[in-house]
Design a protein around this motif. Structure first.
Motif, PDB file in Angstrom:
ATOM      1  N   PHE A 112      12.449  -1.628  -2.769  1.00  0.00           N
ATOM      2  CA  PHE A 112      13.291  -1.933  -1.611  1.00  0.00           C
ATOM      3  C   PHE A 112      14.600  -1.155  -1.609  1.00  0.00           C
ATOM      4  O   PHE A 112      15.056  -0.727  -0.542  1.00  0.00           O
ATOM      5  CB  PHE A 112      13.583  -3.445  -1.562  1.00  0.00           C
ATOM      6  CG  PHE A 112      12.398  -4.258  -1.149  1.00  0.00           C
ATOM      7  CD1 PHE A 112      12.176  -4.553   0.182  1.00  0.00           C
ATOM      8  CD2 PHE A 112      11.485  -4.697  -2.095  1.00  0.00           C
ATOM      9  CE1 PHE A 112      11.073  -5.287   0.568  1.00  0.00           C
ATOM     10  CE2 PHE A 112      10.367  -5.436  -1.718  1.00  0.00           C
ATOM     11  CZ  PHE A 112      10.158  -5.726  -0.377  1.00  0.00           C
ATOM     12  N   VAL A 113      15.204  -1.005  -2.781  1.00  0.00           N
ATOM     13  CA  VAL A 113      16.501  -0.331  -2.823  1.00  0.00           C
ATOM     14  C   VAL A 113      16.725   0.262  -4.211  1.00  0.00           C
ATOM     15  O   VAL A 113      16.285  -0.303  -5.217  1.00  0.00           O
ATOM     16  CB  VAL A 113      17.639  -1.330  -2.462  1.00  0.00           C
ATOM     17  CG1 VAL A 113      17.697  -2.483  -3.449  1.00  0.00           C
ATOM     18  CG2 VAL A 113      18.993  -0.635  -2.393  1.00  0.00           C
ATOM     19  N   GLY A 114      17.389   1.399  -4.251  1.00  0.00           N
ATOM     20  CA  GLY A 114      17.700   2.011  -5.532  1.00  0.00           C
ATOM     21  C   GLY A 114      18.809   1.275  -6.251  1.00  0.00           C
ATOM     22  O   GLY A 114      18.670   0.877  -7.410  1.00  0.00           O
ATOM     23  N   ASN A 151       0.807  -1.218   0.000  1.00  0.00           N
ATOM     24  CA  ASN A 151       0.000   0.000   0.000  1.00  0.00           C
ATOM     25  C   ASN A 151       0.841   1.270   0.000  1.00  0.00           C
ATOM     26  O   ASN A 151       0.556   2.224   0.715  1.00  0.00           O
ATOM     27  CB  ASN A 151      -0.941  -0.002   1.216  1.00  0.00           C
ATOM     28  CG  ASN A 151      -1.821  -1.231   1.242  1.00  0.00           C
ATOM     29  OD1 ASN A 151      -2.345  -1.642   0.209  1.00  0.00           O
ATOM     30  ND2 ASN A 151      -1.964  -1.831   2.412  1.00  0.00           N
ATOM     31  N   SER A 152       1.899   1.253  -0.829  1.00  0.00           N
ATOM     32  CA  SER A 152       2.773   2.422  -0.909  1.00  0.00           C
ATOM     33  C   SER A 152       2.827   2.936  -2.344  1.00  0.00           C
ATOM     34  O   SER A 152       2.440   2.258  -3.303  1.00  0.00           O
ATOM     35  CB  SER A 152       4.179   2.071  -0.432  1.00  0.00           C
ATOM     36  OG  SER A 152       4.173   1.688   0.923  1.00  0.00           O
ATOM     37  N   CYS A 159      11.870 -11.170  -0.932  1.00  0.00           N
ATOM     38  CA  CYS A 159      11.157  -9.902  -0.774  1.00  0.00           C
ATOM     39  C   CYS A 159       9.965  -9.849  -1.721  1.00  0.00           C
ATOM     40  O   CYS A 159      10.016 -10.368  -2.839  1.00  0.00           O
ATOM     41  CB  CYS A 159      12.084  -8.727  -1.062  1.00  0.00           C
ATOM     42  SG  CYS A 159      13.415  -8.540   0.148  1.00  0.00           S
ATOM     43  N   THR A 160       8.890  -9.196  -1.277  1.00  0.00           N
ATOM     44  CA  THR A 160       7.687  -9.056  -2.095  1.00  0.00           C
ATOM     45  C   THR A 160       7.233  -7.604  -2.093  1.00  0.00           C
ATOM     46  O   THR A 160       7.118  -6.985  -1.025  1.00  0.00           O
ATOM     47  CB  THR A 160       6.541  -9.937  -1.557  1.00  0.00           C
ATOM     48  OG1 THR A 160       6.952 -11.306  -1.604  1.00  0.00           O
ATOM     49  CG2 THR A 160       5.283  -9.756  -2.399  1.00  0.00           C
ATOM     50  N   ASN A 161       6.975  -7.076  -3.292  1.00  0.00           N
ATOM     51  CA  ASN A 161       6.453  -5.717  -3.421  1.00  0.00           C
ATOM     52  C   ASN A 161       5.012  -5.754  -3.909  1.00  0.00           C
ATOM     53  O   ASN A 161       4.693  -6.400  -4.901  1.00  0.00           O
ATOM     54  CB  ASN A 161       7.286  -4.912  -4.424  1.00  0.00           C
ATOM     55  CG  ASN A 161       6.648  -3.559  -4.701  1.00  0.00           C
ATOM     56  OD1 ASN A 161       6.367  -2.807  -3.773  1.00  0.00           O
ATOM     57  ND2 ASN A 161       6.407  -3.263  -5.974  1.00  0.00           N
TER      58      ASN A 161
END
Length: 335
Positions: free
Chosen positions: A15-17, A3-4, A26-28
């Motif tokens: 998560f990271v640039g 929710n972002s 990891c899950t987005n």
């Protein structure tokens, strides 16, 4: 990440640039937007390892946009066991369901994309005057250089301008092994295929295309069930999807490859192939060896039957090296 709304300019990831270490498990589930380049659902840029990651969020970016990572380069990079389910929209070159651009060099070993799946739709969304920027788009990698792509699968529909492929849009000195495409792949202008849009000096082996392959306006650089245009080697690969060149100025439509130089071994086509110049295996060829291949797909030319070849459509020059051995096609295929 849930929710972002993640929005930035360069090297943008949920998560990271920029990753120089390991990203694992990891899950987005959030939207990621990059205004310039190197945008991904997990990381914007990766120089080491991304493993067991999932993207469910919508990705919107520019140059080098990917469902998992925008760019991979500099080192023995590994992207493995990753899945993308989110839709991907980008307004520039190098767009991939997993990786936008994978740029490595011969000095690095063990660079690999393996066991990855794309389920998301991939589409170029630029303005009409910038449509030619929609190049190098693929279900796994938009572009891949000195890379191994293994055991990967695409189920997401893809549409772009040029160099559009179910697995990779454009490859250079890259091996694709045991990969398949199950979705419609469409190019507006040129070079579109079920596995690659274009491949240079590499190997495509043990690949399957099930999806429909479409070239809208037609160019002179090829459309094929496996690759639009390629140099190198294609082996143990098959096409079941229909191949349609719908343009009035195009050509070079093949059941396996449209435009080709190199070796084709132990391949077959069962899909219908329709266009101006048409062949069951390879249409426009130069310096070729084609062995142990067959075509049972229907072949149809919008010009005349003289523009159809059961195995090969045309040979560039009579002085070229030519070896066409132990190949077959059905009498009823239209050749």
């Amino acid at each position: 990440i849930d929710n972002s709304y993640i929005h930035g300019y360069f090297e943008i990831g949920a998560f990271v640039g920029r990753n120089r270490g390991k990203i694992i498990n990891c899950t987005n589930n959030s939207t990621v937007i990059g205004d310039s380049s190197l945008t991904g659902g997990i990381a914007g840029r990766n120089t080491y390892i991304i493993s067991n990651c999932i993207n469910n969020g919508k990705i919107n970016g520019g140059i080098q946009t990917g469902g998992i990572v925008g760019n991979c380069d500099y080192g023995s990079v590994v992207v493995e066991n990753c899945r993308n389910y989110g839709s991907i929209y980008a307004n520039n070159v190098y767009i991939g369901g997993i990786i936008g651009g994978f740029f490595c060099s011969a000095e690095y070993e063990n660079t690999i994309v393996s066991n990855c799946v794309n389920e998301g739709k991939i589409c170029f969304y630029g303005e009409e005057e910038n449509i030619e920027n929609g190049k190098e788009i693929g279900g796994i990698c938009g572009i891949a250089k000195y890379t191994n792509i293994e055991n990967c699968l695409n189920r997401g529909e893809i549409k772009g301008y040029d160099n559009i492929g179910g697995i990779a849009g454009h490859t250079m000195s890259t091996t694709i092994n045991n990969c398949s495409n199950h979705a419609k792949i469409e190019a507006i202008y040129a070079r579109v295929g079920g596995i690659t849009g274009a491949s240079g000096s590499g190997t495509i082996k043990q690949t399957i295309n099930y999806g429909e392959i479409v070239l809208d306006k037609g160019g002179y650089y090829g459309i094929g069930g496996i690759s639009g245009g390629a140099t190198g080697r294609i082996e143990l690969s098959c096409n079941y999807g229909n191949v349609y060149d719908e343009g009035s100025t195009g050509g070079q439509a093949g059941g396996i490859v449209g435009n080709f130089s190199g070796e084709i071994l132990n391949c077959y086509n069962t899909g219908s192939v329709k266009g101006l110049w048409v062949a069951g295996i390879a249409d426009w060829t130069r310096n070729i060896s084609i062995k142990n291949c067959y075509n049972v797909g229907k072949l149809e030319s919008s010009i005349s039957i003289s523009s159809i070849g059961g195995i090969v459509g045309s040979i560039y020059d009579a002085s070229d090296s030519i070896n066409i051995t132990n190949n077959y096609y059905l009498d009823s295929c239209g050749a």
